[in-house]
Design a protein around this motif. Structure first.
Motif, short mmCIF file in Angstrom:
data_model
loop_
_atom_site.label_atom_id
_atom_site.label_comp_id
_atom_site.label_asym_id
_atom_site.label_seq_id
_atom_site.Cartn_x
_atom_site.Cartn_y
_atom_site.Cartn_z
N UNK A 293 0.81 -1.21 0.00
CA UNK A 293 0.00 0.00 0.00
C UNK A 293 0.85 1.27 0.00
N UNK A 294 0.22 2.38 -0.37
CA UNK A 294 0.88 3.69 -0.38
C UNK A 294 2.13 3.70 -1.26
N UNK A 295 2.12 2.92 -2.33
CA UNK A 295 3.24 2.93 -3.25
C UNK A 295 4.47 2.21 -2.74
N UNK A 296 4.31 1.36 -1.71
CA UNK A 296 5.47 0.67 -1.12
C UNK A 296 5.35 -0.85 -1.25
N UNK A 297 6.50 -1.48 -1.18
CA UNK A 297 6.59 -2.94 -1.21
C UNK A 297 7.41 -3.41 -0.02
#
Length: 370
Positions: A337-341
């Protein structure tokens, strides 16, 4: 003991011995990250042999060093996927061979029992002198008793015929089981060799990368780390600049939430090629174990995850989905989520959070689709 039985038993013993020798295969595993190569092909990517020696690079060449390290670790990642694939096949083949061994043993016991019954029937016939029913009727002092016995004789004849047919089928099954086991053994040996070759490539690439890094002074290592962070930040900024995050609004499923919880709980644990926990992980070892913990077993390697799982558009991804990286599908991470991995990057690193756009995205797959 008949020749057919000796052959079957000999084959079974050979199979058991071979499985014992070949069953000691190593651990399973996945891939790391790095540059793009066209089209996902499991293990055939050949890599150049390690350089015989490495000299200390000047500061202005540190970007070239970074590129070289990326290439070496990418080669190791490709080889890691090949190793993992061979390991998975070997596990399956070993299980199949064990099952065939059980069938061979059970079939042999069944055949032995039928031979005992056939022997008893032959001894019975010998005791009656092998006389045909008509002669027995003429010699019998009690025709009615003979007629009653004749019905039993017919039943016995039918039973004997069925016994012979059953023995023939069992012998045929035993031959087929033995042939199948021999074929599985050949495949198992081939995968053992493929795994050993992949393991050699992995070690060579990692050793060369470590050797290159060892030539650097402390200040150069710090500068190299800065360059790596800068490159990752630039890639993430460019990815976010496309506005893709504005389109991503999917909510995690119940299973996805469990998978994310497992994966993020591993943050800080070291990367180790071929590892799937609990103390160390490679990239697909992390993602496969995370989804296994959520009750959704998935393929072990990043390439098989890309090949077998349902593809979804990047704009439609949700936490728990897997992002596959590079053109050869040699790295995988879990979107949180939120552009993270969260992912296990490469040797020398630990499981960590990172920007989803820091590496070239091949696509996204969803383990719990449907």
């Amino acid at each position: 003991m008949g020749r057919g039985r000796r052959t079957v038993l000999a084959t079974a013993v050979t199979v058991v011995c071979a499985v014992t020798m070949l069953g000691a295969s190593g651990t399973a595993f996945a891939s790391a990250q790095q540059p793009v190569t066209p089209s996902p092909t499991p293990a055939a990517t050949a890599s150049p042999s390690p350089s015989p020696s490495v000299t200390l690079p000047p500061d202005q060449d540190l970007e070239a060093v970074r590129t070289k390290l990326d290439k070496l670790y990418h080669d190791a990642a490709v080889a890691t996927d090949a190793y993992n694939a061979a390991e998975e096949k070997a596990r399956k083949q070993s299980a199949e061979i064990a099952d065939l061994n059980e069938k061979i043993a059970a079939g042999q016991l069944k055949l032995d029992g039928m031979k005992d019954r056939a022997g008893a029937a032959a001894r019975d016939q010998y005791r009656t002198g092998g006389l045909p029913p008509q002669v027995q009727f003429m010699l019998s002092g009690d025709p009615q008793r003979f007629l009653d016995s004749a019905g039993l004789v017919l039943q016995g004849q039918r039973a004997t015929s069925e016994l012979i047919n059953d023995m023939t089928r069992t012998q045929r099954d035993l031959r087929e089981y033995a042939d199948d086991a021999a074929a599985r053994l050949k495949e198992l040996e081939a995968n053992r060799k493929a795994k050993a070759a992949a393991q050699k490539r992995i070690k060579e690439r990692i050793k060369e990368a470590e050797k290159l890094q060892d030539t650097l002074e402390e200040r150069q290592r710090e500068r190299l780390a800065e360059l790596e962070k800068q490159a990752a930040a630039q890639a993430q900024t460019a990815w976010l600049g496309t506005g893709v995050l504005d389109e991503i609004s999917g909510k995690a499923s119940e299973s996805g939430t469990k998978a994310v919880r497992f994966a993020t709980a591993q943050i800080g644990k070291p990367y180790e090629w071929g590892a799937e926990g609990p103390k160390t992980f490679d990239c697909s070892g992390l993602t496969s174990q995370a989804w296994a913990s959520a009750g959704r077993p998935i393929p072990r390697t990043s390439q098989e995850q890309w090949r077998q799982l349902r593809h979804v558009d990047v704009e439609d991804m949700r936490p728990g989905d897997l992002i596959i990286y590079f053109g050869d599908a040699s790295h995988v991470a879990m979107y949180v989520g939120d552009g993270k991995i969260v992912h296990a990057p490469r040797p020398g690193r630990t499981v960590t959070l990172a920007g989803a756009g820091e590496m070239p995205i091949l696509g996204v797959v969803r383990p719990d689709a449907g």
